[in-house]
Write a protein that holds these residues in place. Structure first.
Motif, PDB file in Angstrom:
ATOM      1  N   LEU A   1      -8.878   4.306   1.204  1.00  0.00           N
ATOM      2  CA  LEU A   1      -8.371   2.819   1.053  1.00  0.00           C
ATOM      3  C   LEU A   1      -7.383   2.334   2.277  1.00  0.00           C
ATOM      4  CD1 LEU A   1      -9.011   3.442  -2.679  1.00  0.00           C
ATOM      5  CD2 LEU A   1     -10.418   2.884  -1.012  1.00  0.00           C
ATOM      6  N   GLY A   2      -6.564   3.606   2.156  1.00  0.00           N
ATOM      7  CA  GLY A   2      -5.571   2.963   3.333  1.00  0.00           C
ATOM      8  C   GLY A   2      -3.740   2.995   2.674  1.00  0.00           C
ATOM      9  N   PHE A   3      -3.982   3.623   1.107  1.00  0.00           N
ATOM     10  CA  PHE A   3      -2.679   3.627   1.206  1.00  0.00           C
ATOM     11  C   PHE A   3      -1.366   4.997   2.071  1.00  0.00           C
ATOM     12  CE2 PHE A   3      -4.732   1.125  -2.231  1.00  0.00           C
ATOM     13  CZ  PHE A   3      -4.297   0.527  -2.501  1.00  0.00           C
ATOM     14  N   VAL A   4      -0.171   4.908   0.841  1.00  0.00           N
ATOM     15  CA  VAL A   4       0.224   5.822   1.960  1.00  0.00           C
ATOM     16  C   VAL A   4       0.029   7.006   1.227  1.00  0.00           C
ATOM     17  CG1 VAL A   4       2.941   5.889   2.756  1.00  0.00           C
ATOM     18  CG2 VAL A   4       1.743   4.001   2.988  1.00  0.00           C
TER      19      VAL A   4
ATOM     20  N   ALA B   1       3.408   5.921 -14.485  1.00  0.00           N
ATOM     21  CA  ALA B   1       2.547   4.922 -13.084  1.00  0.00           C
ATOM     22  C   ALA B   1       3.564   4.350 -12.858  1.00  0.00           C
ATOM     23  CB  ALA B   1       1.210   4.591 -13.076  1.00  0.00           C
ATOM     24  N   ARG B   2       3.933   5.055 -11.089  1.00  0.00           N
ATOM     25  CA  ARG B   2       5.281   4.133 -10.356  1.00  0.00           C
ATOM     26  C   ARG B   2       4.314   3.719  -8.887  1.00  0.00           C
ATOM     27  NH1 ARG B   2       7.663  10.016  -9.078  1.00  0.00           N
ATOM     28  NH2 ARG B   2       5.235  10.713  -8.701  1.00  0.00           N
ATOM     29  N   GLY B   3       3.314   3.856  -8.923  1.00  0.00           N
ATOM     30  CA  GLY B   3       1.904   2.968  -7.882  1.00  0.00           C
ATOM     31  C   GLY B   3       2.578   1.418  -7.862  1.00  0.00           C
ATOM     32  N   ALA B   4       2.665   0.655  -6.481  1.00  0.00           N
ATOM     33  CA  ALA B   4       2.299  -0.637  -6.159  1.00  0.00           C
ATOM     34  C   ALA B   4       1.092  -1.353  -6.745  1.00  0.00           C
ATOM     35  CB  ALA B   4       2.942  -0.883  -4.539  1.00  0.00           C
ATOM     36  N   VAL B   5      -0.099  -0.104  -6.651  1.00  0.00           N
ATOM     37  CA  VAL B   5      -1.790  -0.346  -7.001  1.00  0.00           C
ATOM     38  C   VAL B   5      -1.867   0.643  -8.623  1.00  0.00           C
ATOM     39  CG1 VAL B   5      -3.558  -1.240  -6.922  1.00  0.00           C
ATOM     40  CG2 VAL B   5      -2.040  -2.040  -5.248  1.00  0.00           C
TER      41      VAL B   5
ATOM     42  N   ALA C   1     -16.303   3.017  -7.504  1.00  0.00           N
ATOM     43  CA  ALA C   1     -16.434   1.793  -7.550  1.00  0.00           C
ATOM     44  C   ALA C   1     -15.263   1.023  -7.114  1.00  0.00           C
ATOM     45  CB  ALA C   1     -16.669   1.543  -8.735  1.00  0.00           C
ATOM     46  N   ILE C   2     -13.785   1.974  -6.806  1.00  0.00           N
ATOM     47  CA  ILE C   2     -12.377   1.770  -7.276  1.00  0.00           C
ATOM     48  C   ILE C   2     -12.208   1.091  -5.960  1.00  0.00           C
ATOM     49  CG2 ILE C   2      -9.765   2.665  -6.956  1.00  0.00           C
ATOM     50  CD1 ILE C   2     -10.533   5.210  -8.737  1.00  0.00           C
ATOM     51  N   ALA C   3     -13.125   1.435  -4.713  1.00  0.00           N
ATOM     52  CA  ALA C   3     -13.034   0.725  -3.299  1.00  0.00           C
ATOM     53  C   ALA C   3     -13.094  -0.428  -3.421  1.00  0.00           C
ATOM     54  CB  ALA C   3     -13.865   1.599  -2.438  1.00  0.00           C
ATOM     55  N   GLY C   4     -14.239  -0.747  -4.109  1.00  0.00           N
ATOM     56  CA  GLY C   4     -14.224  -2.943  -4.875  1.00  0.00           C
ATOM     57  C   GLY C   4     -13.183  -2.877  -5.239  1.00  0.00           C
ATOM     58  N   LEU C   5     -12.489  -2.252  -6.424  1.00  0.00           N
ATOM     59  CA  LEU C   5     -11.598  -3.160  -7.376  1.00  0.00           C
ATOM     60  C   LEU C   5     -10.416  -3.854  -6.603  1.00  0.00           C
ATOM     61  CD1 LEU C   5     -11.549  -1.236  -9.745  1.00  0.00           C
ATOM     62  CD2 LEU C   5     -13.062  -3.123 -10.139  1.00  0.00           C
TER      63      LEU C   5
ATOM     64  N   ARG D   1       0.937  -0.941  -0.157  1.00  0.00           N
ATOM     65  CA  ARG D   1      -0.202  -0.057   0.128  1.00  0.00           C
ATOM     66  C   ARG D   1       0.598   1.057  -0.261  1.00  0.00           C
ATOM     67  NH1 ARG D   1      -5.321  -0.525   0.892  1.00  0.00           N
ATOM     68  NH2 ARG D   1      -6.000  -2.226   1.839  1.00  0.00           N
ATOM     69  N   SER D   2       2.149   1.057  -0.975  1.00  0.00           N
ATOM     70  CA  SER D   2       3.383   1.910  -0.950  1.00  0.00           C
ATOM     71  C   SER D   2       2.233   3.070  -1.609  1.00  0.00           C
ATOM     72  CB  SER D   2       4.175   1.843  -0.731  1.00  0.00           C
ATOM     73  OG  SER D   2       4.306   1.072  -2.525  1.00  0.00           O
ATOM     74  N   LEU D   3       1.914   3.201  -2.736  1.00  0.00           N
ATOM     75  CA  LEU D   3       1.092   4.198  -3.509  1.00  0.00           C
ATOM     76  C   LEU D   3       0.164   4.099  -4.799  1.00  0.00           C
ATOM     77  CD1 LEU D   3       1.809   6.964  -4.696  1.00  0.00           C
ATOM     78  CD2 LEU D   3       3.884   6.119  -6.105  1.00  0.00           C
ATOM     79  N   LEU D   4      -0.987   4.426  -4.569  1.00  0.00           N
ATOM     80  CA  LEU D   4      -1.759   3.863  -5.545  1.00  0.00           C
ATOM     81  C   LEU D   4      -1.868   4.691  -6.471  1.00  0.00           C
ATOM     82  CD1 LEU D   4      -4.706   2.156  -6.538  1.00  0.00           C
ATOM     83  CD2 LEU D   4      -5.561   4.433  -5.120  1.00  0.00           C
TER      84      LEU D   4
END
Length: 322
Positions: A33-36, A87-91, A105-109, A3-6
């Motif tokens: 969403l809990g991402f840093v 994009a540099r995110g982990a997700v 709807a991103i939360a559901g994904l 969850r480092s980066l979205l």
């Protein structure tokens, strides 16, 4: 899950009326969403209205925004591919800029990724387009699934969330003419669908014209199946066998009932025209594959980036840089 980066990749084409609301809803959707950290990558695919000026304003207001401006309109799939490369995110989430795919709807994904999936793609349970458009979309997805060499989920578009290894695998594929939802299915990994209702456009007019939709369908059909070539082979065999049978029948007729054997060249002319049409049709299919092979051999990039706008770039160019 890391969850480092979205990263949220959004292709934009003349969405000046939608961008303010898009920014507000994106910012609200990722809260909790809990991402840093978060980054919103807005890719302008040759926009000619005030979209790029609005993107500059979003970047100046919030360092989480990054603008990627293409040198011209290269196409929706190319804009997404460019955004993924930045994009540099982990997700990484991909969502259209017209708000038909709701940012909420991103939360559901993301929840599906938490459950162990590597890819969570949106499955449309409802559409707000016209009846002919809904019929065309449904027919295309089912035709593609029927003829494709891989299983491409029904009623799923580009709206998705992916882990970093999946994005790296997609970006490593060398092809230029990209049908991303097909490539996403081709690379594999653990994939799940998440149902959502597709909304109507927030404002403005659809940017996918009939010509662009047909081109997208061509990319999907010709990139993931060799069925047209096989149908040509089967048709050629059947027609050749039929021609031989007809020729044998005429020979037998001429010997058995010469007084009733038809005179003139009507049957000959019809046969020539018929087989000429079949040959041209088959050559057209072969030509489509040849043209795509030439495009890949040229090695041109999917798109050309004219400018990248971000607070980081401004800091690099500021006093003391270099």
């Amino acid at each position: 899950m890391d969850r480092s980066l979205l990263s949220v990749v959004v292709p934009i084409l003349d969405e000046e009326q939608t961008l303010p609301e898009l920014g507000r809803r994106l910012e609200s959707a990722v809260v909790g969403l809990g991402f840093v950290g978060y980054e919103f990558i807005l890719v302008s695919d040759g926009s000619t209205d005030r979209s790029e000026a609005i993107i500059r304003g979003l970047v100046a207001r919030d360092p989480r925004y990054r603008g990627v401006f293409l040198s011209r309109n290269f196409g929706h799939q190319e804009a997404i591919s460019t955004g993924l490369s930045h994009a540099r995110g982990a997700v990484i989430a991909v969502i259209d800029g017209d708000l038909q795919d709701p940012p909420e709807a991103i939360a559901g994904l993301v929840g599906a990724l938490e459950g162990g999936a590597d890819v969570a793609f949106g499955v449309r349970t409802g559409r707000k387009e016209s009846l002919p458009a809904r019929i065309a979309y449904a027919g295309f997805y089912r035709l593609l699934r029927a003829v494709s060499a891989i299983e491409i989920p029904l009623d799923s578009g580009d709206f998705c969330c992916m882990r970093r290894p999946v994005v790296e695998a997609i970006l490593a594929l060398p092809e230029r003419r990209r049908f991303l939802r097909g490539l996403r299915a081709w690379v594999g990994y653990r994939q799940v669908g998440v149902a959502y209702e597709r909304a109507a456009r927030h404002s403005g007019t659809p940017k996918y014209t009939l010509r662009k939709l047909v081109a997208l369908a061509y990319d999907g059909l010709f990139s993931f199946t060799s069925l047209p070539i096989r149908l040509m082979q089967a048709a050629g065999f059947v027609l050749s066998a039929l021609a031989i049978a007809v020729a044998a029948g005429y020979v037998a007729w001429s010997f058995l009932m010469p007084e009733r054997f038809p005179s003139g060249f009507a049957s000959l002319i019809v046969s020539i025209w018929f087989f000429a049409g079949v040959q041209l049709f088959c050559l057209g299919i072969v030509g489509e594959y040849v043209a795509r092979t030439c495009d890949e051999a040229r090695g041109r990039p999917p798109a050309v980036v004219r400018e990248v706008v971000s607070r980081e770039a401004e800091d690099d160019d500021g006093p003391g840089a270099g």
